[in-house]
Write a protein that holds these residues in place. Structure first.
Motif, PDB file in Angstrom:
ATOM      1  N   ALA A   1      -4.299 -59.961  -6.029  1.00 19.17           N
ATOM      2  CA  ALA A   1      -5.034 -60.736  -7.026  1.00 19.17           C
ATOM      3  C   ALA A   1      -6.085 -59.948  -7.779  1.00 19.17           C
ATOM      4  O   ALA A   1      -6.702 -60.481  -8.706  1.00 19.17           O
ATOM      5  CB  ALA A   1      -5.698 -61.938  -6.347  1.00 19.17           C
ATOM      6  N   SER A   2      -6.318 -58.670  -7.423  1.00 21.76           N
ATOM      7  CA  SER A   2      -7.369 -57.917  -8.102  1.00 21.76           C
ATOM      8  C   SER A   2      -6.838 -56.871  -9.066  1.00 21.76           C
ATOM      9  O   SER A   2      -7.614 -56.186  -9.733  1.00 21.76           O
ATOM     10  CB  SER A   2      -8.279 -57.233  -7.069  1.00 21.76           C
ATOM     11  OG  SER A   2      -7.535 -56.338  -6.265  1.00 21.76           O
ATOM     12  N   GLY A   3      -5.521 -56.722  -9.170  1.00 20.08           N
ATOM     13  CA  GLY A   3      -4.948 -55.732 -10.070  1.00 20.08           C
ATOM     14  C   GLY A   3      -4.752 -56.256 -11.476  1.00 20.08           C
ATOM     15  O   GLY A   3      -5.193 -57.361 -11.820  1.00 20.08           O
ATOM     16  N   ALA A   4      -4.084 -55.469 -12.292  1.00 16.66           N
ATOM     17  CA  ALA A   4      -3.883 -55.841 -13.694  1.00 16.66           C
ATOM     18  C   ALA A   4      -3.102 -57.138 -13.825  1.00 16.66           C
ATOM     19  O   ALA A   4      -3.489 -58.060 -14.559  1.00 16.66           O
ATOM     20  CB  ALA A   4      -3.162 -54.713 -14.429  1.00 16.66           C
ATOM     21  N   VAL A   5      -1.980 -57.229 -13.118  1.00 15.09           N
ATOM     22  CA  VAL A   5      -1.163 -58.445 -13.178  1.00 15.09           C
ATOM     23  C   VAL A   5      -1.841 -59.576 -12.426  1.00 15.09           C
ATOM     24  O   VAL A   5      -1.895 -60.718 -12.894  1.00 15.09           O
ATOM     25  CB  VAL A   5       0.242 -58.175 -12.606  1.00 15.09           C
ATOM     26  CG1 VAL A   5       1.060 -59.462 -12.575  1.00 15.09           C
ATOM     27  CG2 VAL A   5       0.968 -57.108 -13.420  1.00 15.09           C
ATOM     28  N   GLY A   6      -2.391 -59.274 -11.248  1.00 15.80           N
ATOM     29  CA  GLY A   6      -2.981 -60.308 -10.402  1.00 15.80           C
ATOM     30  C   GLY A   6      -4.171 -61.002 -11.010  1.00 15.80           C
ATOM     31  O   GLY A   6      -4.298 -62.232 -10.919  1.00 15.80           O
TER      32      GLY A   6
ATOM     33  N   ALA B   1       2.432 -59.547  -6.951  1.00 15.78           N
ATOM     34  CA  ALA B   1       2.169 -58.536  -7.976  1.00 15.78           C
ATOM     35  C   ALA B   1       2.103 -57.134  -7.395  1.00 15.78           C
ATOM     36  O   ALA B   1       1.803 -56.182  -8.120  1.00 15.78           O
ATOM     37  CB  ALA B   1       0.853 -58.860  -8.696  1.00 15.78           C
ATOM     38  N   VAL B   2       2.379 -56.986  -6.097  1.00 15.60           N
ATOM     39  CA  VAL B   2       2.191 -55.711  -5.401  1.00 15.60           C
ATOM     40  C   VAL B   2       3.507 -55.055  -5.018  1.00 15.60           C
ATOM     41  O   VAL B   2       3.701 -53.852  -5.201  1.00 15.60           O
ATOM     42  CB  VAL B   2       1.331 -55.904  -4.125  1.00 15.60           C
ATOM     43  CG1 VAL B   2       1.159 -54.589  -3.388  1.00 15.60           C
ATOM     44  CG2 VAL B   2      -0.019 -56.498  -4.485  1.00 15.60           C
ATOM     45  N   GLY B   3       4.432 -55.832  -4.462  1.00 14.81           N
ATOM     46  CA  GLY B   3       5.695 -55.286  -4.030  1.00 14.81           C
ATOM     47  C   GLY B   3       5.899 -55.335  -2.535  1.00 14.81           C
ATOM     48  O   GLY B   3       6.840 -54.724  -2.014  1.00 14.81           O
TER      49      GLY B   3
ATOM     50  N   ALA C   1       7.248 -59.495  -8.912  1.00 12.05           N
ATOM     51  CA  ALA C   1       7.008 -58.680 -10.102  1.00 12.05           C
ATOM     52  C   ALA C   1       7.352 -57.217  -9.872  1.00 12.05           C
ATOM     53  O   ALA C   1       7.576 -56.475 -10.832  1.00 12.05           O
ATOM     54  CB  ALA C   1       5.543 -58.815 -10.540  1.00 12.05           C
ATOM     55  N   VAL C   2       7.377 -56.783  -8.603  1.00  9.21           N
ATOM     56  CA  VAL C   2       7.729 -55.395  -8.266  1.00  9.21           C
ATOM     57  C   VAL C   2       8.835 -55.460  -7.209  1.00  9.21           C
ATOM     58  O   VAL C   2       8.604 -55.182  -6.038  1.00  9.21           O
ATOM     59  CB  VAL C   2       6.521 -54.606  -7.738  1.00  9.21           C
ATOM     60  CG1 VAL C   2       6.846 -53.124  -7.629  1.00  9.21           C
ATOM     61  CG2 VAL C   2       5.294 -54.810  -8.631  1.00  9.21           C
TER      62      VAL C   2
END
Length: 315
Positions: A160-165, A220-222, A242-243
């Motif tokens: 939840a803290s990345g670009a997509v998240g 969003a991580v994989g 998403a990954v």
């Protein structure tokens, strides 16, 4: 012009700055002066040849065996139109635009040739830095959430803290969903600020111990596969990967959604409008000029990037 060039796959240091000729444009293209460009997980995967499980061989065949055929990476950008192709309507030199150039990339440079279907006008109230930052994660989140999240939906966002998240948490919350965010304890306050009702620390709780029943599981991580995604989802819920691995991509279905997000100028305009209205935080940090590209890549490599990272080719 100055451009970041990647001639062979490898560590961040393989990205070097070179002088390159100004790109020529076709009749359906525009020449854009790049004011800000994102350094994304997608750029990072290509630079390092670090692809989701099963994609190593097909990705190298498509992109280049020992190094990328398109040596200037970078897709999500914001800038100013310098020239307009003869078949392009609706855009004129001097206008501020933002967009994504897909697999053609080329935006880690001071100038780039961009297809006219890949851009939208940038609102005056949105900075080039924020416009470039939001597009990669924002369009991915928007594509996977659209039509699947409604008021009252229970949504799990892993990473939840990345670009997509960060975009997924905000867009799901804006749609009225009850969001559970999976991130580190250090980023828990951020996830809550962005709209998460519940926050799970992945370091202290395993994903397979979470309760099931989510209307949408967004990885969003994989590290959520098809099996775990469906385990966490409700009987009629969705698992968004998403990954995804090649195997899970091949087994995509009505309930297991994978694959790249389609680039849509209308989606880009929608995201930029949300930023201008103060409804979406683009969560963007500028590292400075092109000379900062190696440090930006190192941050992406670390897995500790929060939100979006951009560089400014003319800084």
């Amino acid at each position: 012009m100055k451009a970041v060039v990647v001639k062979r796959y490898g560590a961040p240091e393989v990205a070097v700055i070179e002088d390159r000729p100004e790109p020529s444009i076709k009749s359906n293209e525009l020449l854009v002066r790049i004011e800000a460009v994102a350094v994304t997980a997608g750029d990072d995967r290509i630079r390092a040849a670090r692809f989701p499980h099963g994609f190593a061989v097909p990705a190298r065949l498509a992109l280049g065996i020992r190094g990328p055929r398109r040596q200037v990476l970078g897709s999500a950008f914001s800038g100013v139109i310098e020239k307009v192709g003869s078949a392009v309507d609706g855009f004129t030199p001097g206008e501020e635009v933002a967009g994504m150039n897909g697999v053609r990339m080329g935006a880690h440079a001071q100038l780039a040739a961009i297809r006219s279907t890949s851009i939208t006008h940038k609102p005056a109230g949105v900075s080039h830095i924020d416009a470039a930052g939001v597009l990669f994660g924002g369009t991915t989140a928007l594509r996977f959430l659209r039509g699947r999240v409604h008021p009252g939906s229970k949504v799990l966002v892993n990473g939840a803290s990345g670009a997509v998240g960060t975009s997924a948490v905000q867009l799901a919350a804006l749609a009225g969903a009850e969001v559970t965010a999976v991130t580190s304890s250090a980023n828990a306050p951020l996830a809550s600020r962005l709209g998460a009702v519940h926050v799970v620390d992945y370091r202290t709780q395993q994903l397979d111990t979470l309760p099931s029943g989510f209307d949408l599981v967004f990885d969003a991580v994989g590290n959520i596969d098809r099996s775990l995604g469906l385990q966490l989802a409700a009987a009629d819920g969705f698992a968004v990967l998403a990954v995804a691995s090649l195997w899970d991509t091949a087994r995509a279905s009505a309930r297991v959604i994978t694959g790249p997000a389609q680039e849509s100028a209308s989606d880009m305009a929608h995201l930029l409008g949300l930023i201008e209205e103060g409804q979406l935080d683009p969560m963007t940090t500028s590292f400075g000029g092109l000379s900062a590209i190696v440090e930006a890549y190192k941050l992406v490599d670390s897995g500790r990037k929060v939100g979006n990272v951009v560089v400014q080719p003319w800084a």
